[in-house]
Design a protein around this motif. Structure first.
Motif, PDB file in Angstrom:
ATOM      1  N   LEU A  80     -69.134 106.242 -79.409  1.00  0.00           N
ATOM      2  CA  LEU A  80     -67.953 105.445 -79.757  1.00  0.00           C
ATOM      3  C   LEU A  80     -66.820 105.696 -78.769  1.00  0.00           C
ATOM      4  N   LEU A  81     -66.075 104.630 -78.485  1.00  0.00           N
ATOM      5  CA  LEU A  81     -64.907 104.703 -77.620  1.00  0.00           C
ATOM      6  C   LEU A  81     -63.678 104.347 -78.440  1.00  0.00           C
ATOM      7  N   LEU A  82     -62.599 105.099 -78.241  1.00  0.00           N
ATOM      8  CA  LEU A  82     -61.359 104.867 -78.989  1.00  0.00           C
ATOM      9  C   LEU A  82     -60.272 104.394 -78.040  1.00  0.00           C
ATOM     10  N   PHE A  83     -59.665 103.241 -78.381  1.00  0.00           N
ATOM     11  CA  PHE A  83     -58.540 102.706 -77.617  1.00  0.00           C
ATOM     12  C   PHE A  83     -57.313 102.726 -78.529  1.00  0.00           C
ATOM     13  N   GLU A  84     -56.208 103.287 -78.029  1.00  0.00           N
ATOM     14  CA  GLU A  84     -54.990 103.397 -78.826  1.00  0.00           C
ATOM     15  C   GLU A  84     -53.797 102.899 -78.024  1.00  0.00           C
ATOM     16  N   THR A  85     -52.790 102.421 -78.741  1.00  0.00           N
ATOM     17  CA  THR A  85     -51.550 102.004 -78.095  1.00  0.00           C
ATOM     18  C   THR A  85     -50.371 102.670 -78.790  1.00  0.00           C
ATOM     19  N   THR A  86     -49.267 102.774 -78.064  1.00  0.00           N
ATOM     20  CA  THR A  86     -48.023 103.276 -78.669  1.00  0.00           C
ATOM     21  C   THR A  86     -46.990 102.147 -78.618  1.00  0.00           C
ATOM     22  N   ALA A  87     -46.081 102.193 -77.668  1.00  0.00           N
ATOM     23  CA  ALA A  87     -45.030 101.174 -77.620  1.00  0.00           C
ATOM     24  C   ALA A  87     -45.422  99.959 -76.779  1.00  0.00           C
ATOM     25  N   GLN A  88     -46.619  99.958 -76.210  1.00  0.00           N
ATOM     26  CA  GLN A  88     -47.055  98.860 -75.367  1.00  0.00           C
ATOM     27  C   GLN A  88     -48.340  98.244 -75.916  1.00  0.00           C
ATOM     28  N   ARG A 104     -49.023  96.899 -80.525  1.00  0.00           N
ATOM     29  CA  ARG A 104     -48.409  98.225 -80.465  1.00  0.00           C
ATOM     30  C   ARG A 104     -48.771  99.082 -81.675  1.00  0.00           C
ATOM     31  N   TYR A 105     -48.896 100.368 -81.433  1.00  0.00           N
ATOM     32  CA  TYR A 105     -49.193 101.369 -82.465  1.00  0.00           C
ATOM     33  C   TYR A 105     -50.456 100.998 -83.260  1.00  0.00           C
ATOM     34  N   SER A 106     -51.489 100.655 -82.521  1.00  0.00           N
ATOM     35  CA  SER A 106     -52.768 100.266 -83.119  1.00  0.00           C
ATOM     36  C   SER A 106     -53.897 101.060 -82.483  1.00  0.00           C
ATOM     37  N   ALA A 107     -55.065 101.006 -83.116  1.00  0.00           N
ATOM     38  CA  ALA A 107     -56.235 101.718 -82.598  1.00  0.00           C
ATOM     39  C   ALA A 107     -57.485 100.877 -82.842  1.00  0.00           C
ATOM     40  N   LEU A 108     -58.348 100.851 -81.837  1.00  0.00           N
ATOM     41  CA  LEU A 108     -59.611 100.115 -81.932  1.00  0.00           C
ATOM     42  C   LEU A 108     -60.747 101.042 -81.529  1.00  0.00           C
ATOM     43  N   THR A 109     -61.746 101.132 -82.399  1.00  0.00           N
ATOM     44  CA  THR A 109     -62.932 101.932 -82.105  1.00  0.00           C
ATOM     45  C   THR A 109     -64.109 100.998 -81.870  1.00  0.00           C
ATOM     46  N   VAL A 110     -64.752 101.140 -80.713  1.00  0.00           N
ATOM     47  CA  VAL A 110     -65.878 100.266 -80.363  1.00  0.00           C
ATOM     48  C   VAL A 110     -67.031 101.118 -79.846  1.00  0.00           C
ATOM     49  N   PRO A 111     -68.278 100.663 -80.032  1.00  0.00           N
ATOM     50  CA  PRO A 111     -69.411 101.382 -79.447  1.00  0.00           C
ATOM     51  C   PRO A 111     -69.464 101.145 -77.944  1.00  0.00           C
ATOM     52  N   GLN A 112     -69.952 102.120 -77.209  1.00  0.00           N
ATOM     53  CA  GLN A 112     -70.070 101.953 -75.761  1.00  0.00           C
ATOM     54  C   GLN A 112     -71.006 100.790 -75.430  1.00  0.00           C
ATOM     55  N   ASN A 113     -72.050 100.641 -76.245  1.00  0.00           N
ATOM     56  CA  ASN A 113     -72.956  99.501 -76.125  1.00  0.00           C
ATOM     57  C   ASN A 113     -73.261  98.986 -77.521  1.00  0.00           C
TER      58      ASN A 113
END
Length: 216
Positions: A80-88, A104-113
């Motif tokens: 799993l890969l985690l993508f997060e944002t703060t003020a952007q 902004r201030y969100s998180a997305l978790t996705v599988p690498q494949n």
């Protein structure tokens, strides 16, 4: 006669050395006889000729191992890969060509494949999804309480934890929004949205949606 050298990594030579040096009784129940019997049973490849049924069994075992490897590769737990944002905000390109604009201030978790029969991602916060169409592998956005499933479309999901509602707004295509606890499901057309109340545990259909304002 000169004896062959003993190799530390050869268990049978180690056993032979032990059998020859032990002071245990000799004969039928001695260490030497026991060693020969043990070697005969645990070393089937030594000085034996395999029959056709044995070869079939070996071939079947190899096929089972290969099938197990393929199943793990296709359906095993992906990294799993985690993508997060703060003020952007952040734009994420997924492996299937889909595009996610993470607010902004969100998180997305996705599988690498993407493996298995569906493309699943987990969202906390808000994101705009532009999903590449794949009729054989639907795209699912999981928020915990609500699952949004599509084949290929453009939609927005607002699932900030501090908000009292989870809102799915459809811009293009068609989506199904399913509530996890009771299984209630709504089908959305462009310009509509599904609103899930966290307090009431209910999913409502809103047809008077300002889609531009929803994704602004």
């Amino acid at each position: 006669m000169q004896k062959e050298p003993i190799h530390k990594n050869d268990p049978f030579q180690q056993l032979e050395k032990l059998a020859n040096s032990t002071h245990a009784p000799r004969g039928k129940y001695g260490a030497q006889a026991g060693y020969e019997l043990l070697k005969k049973h645990i070393h089937p490849f030594e000085k034996r000729t395999f029959t056709l049924p044995v070869w079939r069994g070996i071939a079947a075992a190899i096929l089972i191992l290969l099938a197990g490897w393929w199943i793990v590769r296709e359906y095993g737990q992906p990294e799993l890969l985690l993508f997060e944002t703060t003020a952007q905000t952040r734009i994420i390109e997924l492996k299937d060509g889909s595009r996610v604009t993470l607010n902004r201030y969100s998180a997305l978790t996705v599988p690498q494949n993407f493996k298995g029969t569906a493309r699943e991602v987990t969202l906390r916060g808000e994101a705009l999804f532009e999903v590449v169409k794949n009729a054989g592998k639907p795209f699912r956005v999981l928020t915990g309480e609500v699952t949004v499933e599509v084949l290929g479309t453009v939609f927005n999901v607002n699932a900030y934890r501090e908000n009292p509602e989870i809102v799915t707004t459809l811009l293009e295509g068609r989506v199904a929004v399913k509530e996890a606890e009771n299984g209630q499901e709504l089908l959305l057309s462009p310009g509509e949205r599904a609103v899930y109340s966290l307090s009431e545990k209910e999913l409502a259909h809103d047809t008077g949606t300002d889609t531009e304002g929803a994704v602004a």
